[in-house]
Design a protein around this motif. Structure first.
Motif, PDB file in Angstrom:
ATOM      1  N   ARG A 203      11.236  27.733  13.828  1.00 51.62           N
ATOM      2  CA  ARG A 203       9.968  26.636  13.888  1.00 51.62           C
ATOM      3  C   ARG A 203       9.303  25.668  14.634  1.00 51.62           C
ATOM      4  O   ARG A 203       8.409  25.210  14.423  1.00 51.62           O
ATOM      5  CB  ARG A 203      10.033  26.329  12.042  1.00 51.62           C
ATOM      6  N   TYR A 204      10.041  24.950  15.534  1.00 47.70           N
ATOM      7  CA  TYR A 204       9.820  24.216  15.796  1.00 47.70           C
ATOM      8  C   TYR A 204       9.208  24.615  17.108  1.00 47.70           C
ATOM      9  O   TYR A 204       8.194  23.710  17.251  1.00 47.70           O
ATOM     10  CB  TYR A 204      11.458  23.150  16.478  1.00 47.70           C
ATOM     11  N   ASP A 207       5.105  25.314  16.157  1.00 51.23           N
ATOM     12  CA  ASP A 207       4.495  24.272  16.235  1.00 51.23           C
ATOM     13  C   ASP A 207       4.458  23.678  17.047  1.00 51.23           C
ATOM     14  O   ASP A 207       2.854  23.164  17.177  1.00 51.23           O
ATOM     15  CB  ASP A 207       5.356  23.241  14.915  1.00 51.23           C
ATOM     16  N   LYS A 208       4.927  23.622  17.878  1.00 53.63           N
ATOM     17  CA  LYS A 208       4.682  23.110  19.212  1.00 53.63           C
ATOM     18  C   LYS A 208       3.653  23.778  20.101  1.00 53.63           C
ATOM     19  O   LYS A 208       3.233  22.938  20.594  1.00 53.63           O
ATOM     20  CB  LYS A 208       5.824  23.089  20.442  1.00 53.63           C
ATOM     21  N   LEU A 210       1.211  25.943  18.380  1.00 48.19           N
ATOM     22  CA  LEU A 210       0.226  25.475  17.329  1.00 48.19           C
ATOM     23  C   LEU A 210      -0.528  24.395  17.605  1.00 48.19           C
ATOM     24  O   LEU A 210      -1.971  24.076  17.871  1.00 48.19           O
ATOM     25  CB  LEU A 210       0.848  25.553  15.822  1.00 48.19           C
ATOM     26  N   LYS A 211       0.169  23.107  17.713  1.00 44.59           N
ATOM     27  CA  LYS A 211      -0.217  21.760  18.326  1.00 44.59           C
ATOM     28  C   LYS A 211      -0.956  22.163  19.808  1.00 44.59           C
ATOM     29  O   LYS A 211      -1.868  21.313  19.796  1.00 44.59           O
ATOM     30  CB  LYS A 211       0.769  20.898  18.482  1.00 44.59           C
ATOM     31  N   LYS A 216      -3.073  23.666  14.305  1.00 38.34           N
ATOM     32  CA  LYS A 216      -1.658  22.821  13.768  1.00 38.34           C
ATOM     33  C   LYS A 216      -2.873  22.651  12.563  1.00 38.34           C
ATOM     34  O   LYS A 216      -2.883  21.652  12.319  1.00 38.34           O
ATOM     35  CB  LYS A 216      -0.506  22.011  14.019  1.00 38.34           C
ATOM     36  N   ARG A 217      -2.452  23.197  11.289  1.00 37.73           N
ATOM     37  CA  ARG A 217      -3.006  22.904  10.292  1.00 37.73           C
ATOM     38  C   ARG A 217      -2.201  22.232   9.245  1.00 37.73           C
ATOM     39  O   ARG A 217      -1.267  22.969   9.428  1.00 37.73           O
ATOM     40  CB  ARG A 217      -4.480  23.916   9.402  1.00 37.73           C
ATOM     41  N   MET A 220      -0.624  25.160   8.084  1.00 41.62           N
ATOM     42  CA  MET A 220      -0.039  26.265   8.813  1.00 41.62           C
ATOM     43  C   MET A 220       1.764  26.533   9.743  1.00 41.62           C
ATOM     44  O   MET A 220       1.773  25.075   9.749  1.00 41.62           O
ATOM     45  CB  MET A 220      -0.825  25.908   9.922  1.00 41.62           C
ATOM     46  N   SER A 221       1.594  27.207   9.576  1.00 45.24           N
ATOM     47  CA  SER A 221       3.788  26.772   9.795  1.00 45.24           C
ATOM     48  C   SER A 221       3.902  28.197   9.948  1.00 45.24           C
ATOM     49  O   SER A 221       2.786  28.989  10.064  1.00 45.24           O
ATOM     50  CB  SER A 221       4.375  27.096   8.485  1.00 45.24           C
ATOM     51  N   SER A 224       3.714  30.957   8.157  1.00 49.63           N
ATOM     52  CA  SER A 224       1.774  31.103   8.260  1.00 49.63           C
ATOM     53  C   SER A 224       1.760  32.718   9.517  1.00 49.63           C
ATOM     54  O   SER A 224       0.554  33.304   8.891  1.00 49.63           O
ATOM     55  CB  SER A 224       1.195  29.731   8.619  1.00 49.63           C
TER      56      SER A 224
END
Length: 275
Positions: A203-204, A207-208, A210-211, A216-217, A220-221, A224
């Motif tokens: 997950r970390y 997220d990294k 996506l950001k 990253k919305r 959104m995970s 997702s």
């Protein structure tokens, strides 16, 4: 969990007692369970909560039927309990609670990842549609390049199920294994594909990335990315029954989630100007 089931059982039997005190016929039978479901719904409980209350009652029914001889049940009583098993839960209208990437965003995400380990992990999520926990459970032997298959140990399952290993994902895994990053080339087939990997780490990392891409919305995970795989399959015309099989959905209505989302998205585009 056991304590929770006992509480739910107690609430049901309190309902029976209240009904009997009010002069209404009530017992541990399908008719009363049906009335109980209606009563819960009339009290404003959601379909999800009603089904949550119904499930332990059906589990108890199954146990009682199994031990009917020891409990001294008559054939009539047993048949009444079997009717409880036939009671269906309420239909839950599923909202689009998770966002998904479109095909262009998916490809952008994969191309942006230079780390071969991370790229293989993300490919399994966004191309194959694996859950994060399923990625952590993979072994080297689960990847069959020759037959283009992937053995997946699903959520809450004790057995593995084979799914199609798509070419781009196979290539990402092959490059990762050839790099020797994480597992040595001579490792046994039972070795974890990603040693010591935890779902929180996945997950970390997701997220990294996506950001970094501005993807990253709020909804959104990492999960997702599984929705992304399913949604793109539907959008590209893959038969829903094959999507259900690939994502290993027990219920077809789970797969219909993607069809509904596609319908909502394309409605104004595909509806004619006049009929």
């Amino acid at each position: 969990m056991i304590k929770r089931r006992r509480i739910i059982h107690r609430l049901f039997f309190l309902y029976i007692a209240d009904e009997q005190e009010s002069g209404r016929a009530a017992s541990f039978c399908a008719l009363t369970v049906g009335h109980y479901v209606t009563d819960l719904r009339n009290r404003g409980l959601s379909a999800f909560t009603v089904n949550f209350y119904l499930s332990p009652i059906k589990q108890l029914t199954k146990w009682v039927i199994k031990h009917r001889t020891r409990l001294g049940l008559t054939d009539v009583q047993t048949n009444n309990l079997r009717d409880v098993q036939a009671i269906s839960g309420l239909t839950i209208e599923r909202g689009f609670y998770k966002d998904s990437l479109n095909e262009s965003e998916r490809d952008q995400l994969l191309v942006s990842i230079d780390n071969l380990t991370d790229r293989a992990i993300v490919a399994l999520l966004v191309l194959e549609g694996l859950r994060t926990v399923e990625v952590t459970r993979l072994t080297i032997g689960d990847v069959d390049f020759g037959r283009t298959q992937l053995q997946v140990h699903g959520k809450g399952k004790s057995t593995k199920k084979a799914i199609k290993l798509f070419g781009p994902c196979a290539e990402s895994i092959r490059l990762y294994l050839q790099s020797g990053d994480g597992v040595p080339p001579t490792a046994p087939l039972s070795t974890a594909l990603f040693p010591n990997l935890k779902t929180a780490q996945i997950r970390y990392r997701v997220d990294k990335y996506l950001k970094a891409l501005g993807l990253k919305r709020p909804k959104m995970s990492a999960h997702s990315l599984r929705h992304t795989a399913g949604q793109i399959m539907i959008d590209k015309g893959v038969e829903p029954m094959w999507v259900q099989r690939h994502l290993r959905h027990e219920l077809f209505e789970t797969t219909q989630f993607y069809i509904k989302k596609q319908t909502e998205r394309d409605y104004f585009i595909k509806m004619p100007d006049s009929v």
